[in-house]
Write a protein that holds these residues in place. Sequence first.
Motif, PDB file in Angstrom:
ATOM      1  N   LYS A 210       0.560  -1.542  -0.105  1.00  0.00           N
ATOM      2  CA  LYS A 210       0.098   0.062  -0.382  1.00  0.00           C
ATOM      3  C   LYS A 210       0.727   1.153  -0.158  1.00  0.00           C
ATOM      4  N   GLU A 211       0.241   1.957  -0.430  1.00  0.00           N
ATOM      5  CA  GLU A 211       0.815   3.358  -0.256  1.00  0.00           C
ATOM      6  C   GLU A 211       1.157   3.998   0.994  1.00  0.00           C
ATOM      7  N   ILE A 212       1.945   4.801   1.074  1.00  0.00           N
ATOM      8  CA  ILE A 212       2.588   5.253   2.813  1.00  0.00           C
ATOM      9  C   ILE A 212       1.613   6.044   3.341  1.00  0.00           C
ATOM     10  N   THR A 213       0.555   6.849   2.504  1.00  0.00           N
ATOM     11  CA  THR A 213      -0.043   7.315   2.660  1.00  0.00           C
ATOM     12  C   THR A 213      -1.642   6.329   3.346  1.00  0.00           C
ATOM     13  N   ALA A 214      -2.285   5.393   2.132  1.00  0.00           N
ATOM     14  CA  ALA A 214      -3.339   4.680   3.078  1.00  0.00           C
ATOM     15  C   ALA A 214      -2.827   3.770   4.775  1.00  0.00           C
ATOM     16  N   VAL A 215      -1.857   3.521   4.151  1.00  0.00           N
ATOM     17  CA  VAL A 215      -1.131   2.646   5.394  1.00  0.00           C
ATOM     18  C   VAL A 215      -1.082   3.280   6.586  1.00  0.00           C
ATOM     19  N   LEU A 216      -1.751   4.927   6.496  1.00  0.00           N
ATOM     20  CA  LEU A 216      -1.569   5.483   8.242  1.00  0.00           C
ATOM     21  C   LEU A 216      -2.882   6.353   8.215  1.00  0.00           C
ATOM     22  N   GLN A 217      -3.335   5.694   7.251  1.00  0.00           N
ATOM     23  CA  GLN A 217      -4.973   5.532   7.441  1.00  0.00           C
ATOM     24  C   GLN A 217      -5.906   4.111   8.452  1.00  0.00           C
ATOM     25  N   ASP A 218      -4.662   3.521   8.939  1.00  0.00           N
ATOM     26  CA  ASP A 218      -4.938   2.296   8.957  1.00  0.00           C
ATOM     27  C   ASP A 218      -4.689   1.702  10.309  1.00  0.00           C
ATOM     28  N   PRO A 219      -5.741   1.837  11.493  1.00  0.00           N
ATOM     29  CA  PRO A 219      -5.897   1.822  12.624  1.00  0.00           C
ATOM     30  C   PRO A 219      -4.783   0.591  13.400  1.00  0.00           C
ATOM     31  N   VAL A 220      -5.014  -0.474  12.807  1.00  0.00           N
ATOM     32  CA  VAL A 220      -4.015  -1.486  13.178  1.00  0.00           C
ATOM     33  C   VAL A 220      -2.496  -1.203  12.849  1.00  0.00           C
ATOM     34  N   ILE A 221      -2.201  -0.095  11.888  1.00  0.00           N
ATOM     35  CA  ILE A 221      -0.382  -0.069  11.319  1.00  0.00           C
ATOM     36  C   ILE A 221      -0.164   1.228  12.742  1.00  0.00           C
ATOM     37  N   LEU A 222      -0.992   2.306  12.299  1.00  0.00           N
ATOM     38  CA  LEU A 222      -1.822   3.632  13.457  1.00  0.00           C
ATOM     39  C   LEU A 222      -0.931   2.997  15.348  1.00  0.00           C
ATOM     40  N   GLN A 223      -2.103   2.123  15.394  1.00  0.00           N
ATOM     41  CA  GLN A 223      -1.331   1.518  16.793  1.00  0.00           C
ATOM     42  C   GLN A 223       0.024   0.724  17.320  1.00  0.00           C
ATOM     43  N   SER A 344      -5.009  11.873  17.687  1.00  0.00           N
ATOM     44  CA  SER A 344      -4.589  12.371  16.696  1.00  0.00           C
ATOM     45  C   SER A 344      -4.800  11.938  15.042  1.00  0.00           C
ATOM     46  N   PHE A 345      -4.658  10.330  15.281  1.00  0.00           N
ATOM     47  CA  PHE A 345      -5.192  10.490  13.821  1.00  0.00           C
ATOM     48  C   PHE A 345      -6.552   9.632  13.964  1.00  0.00           C
ATOM     49  N   GLY A 346      -7.356  10.495  15.101  1.00  0.00           N
ATOM     50  CA  GLY A 346      -9.241   9.554  15.103  1.00  0.00           C
ATOM     51  C   GLY A 346      -9.115   8.232  14.976  1.00  0.00           C
ATOM     52  N   ILE A 347      -7.887   7.882  15.630  1.00  0.00           N
ATOM     53  CA  ILE A 347      -8.249   6.427  16.307  1.00  0.00           C
ATOM     54  C   ILE A 347      -8.511   6.322  17.688  1.00  0.00           C
ATOM     55  N   SER A 348      -8.905   5.082  18.290  1.00  0.00           N
ATOM     56  CA  SER A 348      -8.816   4.900  19.804  1.00  0.00           C
ATOM     57  C   SER A 348      -7.789   3.678  19.488  1.00  0.00           C
ATOM     58  N   PRO A 349      -6.558   3.193  21.238  1.00  0.00           N
ATOM     59  CA  PRO A 349      -6.443   2.243  21.274  1.00  0.00           C
ATOM     60  C   PRO A 349      -6.476   1.114  21.440  1.00  0.00           C
ATOM     61  N   ASN A 350      -7.769   1.157  22.389  1.00  0.00           N
ATOM     62  CA  ASN A 350      -8.913   0.488  22.551  1.00  0.00           C
ATOM     63  C   ASN A 350     -10.180   0.685  21.955  1.00  0.00           C
ATOM     64  N   LYS A 351     -11.102  -0.479  21.251  1.00  0.00           N
ATOM     65  CA  LYS A 351     -12.122  -0.560  20.117  1.00  0.00           C
ATOM     66  C   LYS A 351     -13.093  -0.278  21.522  1.00  0.00           C
ATOM     67  N   GLU A 352     -13.293  -0.861  22.760  1.00  0.00           N
ATOM     68  CA  GLU A 352     -13.979  -0.683  23.962  1.00  0.00           C
ATOM     69  C   GLU A 352     -14.556   0.669  24.559  1.00  0.00           C
TER      70      GLU A 352
END
Length: 363
Positions: A210-223, A344-352
């Motif tokens: 994947k492109e880096i910009t797409a990778v950095l919108q993946d919650p798993v990779i961001l975590q 800051s990336f719009g994700i949560s480290p815990n899904k719950e």
Amino acid sequence: MDMLEDLESLQFESGVTEEDRSWLYLQGRSRGLTVEACAHAIFFCKLVHKLRESLNGNQSFRGLPIGSLNVAPEEHEELKVGIIGGGHLGKQLARVLLQLVPLPAESLRISTRRPEALVEFQKQGVRCFYHNSGLVGWANVVFLCCLPSQLPNICIEIQNSISKACIVFSFVAAIPLPRLKLLLNKTNILRPQYHYHYAKDGVNIWGAKKEITAVLQDPVILQATCPYSAAGGIRLNIKWLEGVFYAALNICTEKNVAHSKAMLLMNELFLSVHFQGCGEDTSSCPKFQLTDVVSKDYVKNLSGNRPFPWFELTTVQLRETPFSQCLSASTVIQDHLTHLYCDSFGISPNKEEPEVSTGLPSQ
């Protein structure tokens, strides 16, 4: 590349002999380091942008209204970012800064020996040229993405053009901080250090196709890029996060903000993300104290509207500081910083846990 996906004989791995296959992990390592570098650059630029907005009176933190900082009013100015080096990392960094901070094209400039190879960015309105000293004289933040062999000459070119307030962010891994400090004759330098250990998921976790910009919108990779994470076999030396904190304090000092108000800003900037573990009463959440920033003896000399001293970021990243002890002693603060990073990336480290917002610019 999608056309070649199912053609095994044309894949990179097909040409590798059995005796050399043990080195394939280097693919994942290289990819992971690029992803981590870009993610941490985005996080840093978002923090600096947020802080500058507040100091310029264009945005307020909760509980700290516009005008309460006693900072001289000035015309709003976007964060200005420069990149020295137009190779693989420099290009990837430019793409993610433009798309995921997002940074306006007029606020990004690139200096490289081959500006003609950066047509992609020139079409977007990014100024690309070969004038390193001119670039650092303009920018608030400068990313070094050059080769180690090029760095000594570049430092000679730019050392007299860098302002005291300009933050140099080095991705030249082969040049340690003490050497970089000598080459630049400056201390306002950030240099993340990444520690790698072999991990089975290291090849695949970083989204190799994947492109880096797409990778950095993946919650798993961001975590996986979180400062306290070691997923994918890469861990960031947490001293970099300390450097980021003191860099923010230096920005306040450059604006002559009183130390008491600077502490309010630091608490709102770094600890304002509240989550389920905080409980219903957010007033019980941790707050940084003066002794978490400077020594007890120095606190005795702080009075009135006096700003903090100017901190040497190179020293902060190489030695123990009061903030080092604060971080290591408080898992609650570590949790808050983890949530700040993810938010800051719009994700949560815990899904719950529900999503929260700091007001940091998001993609």
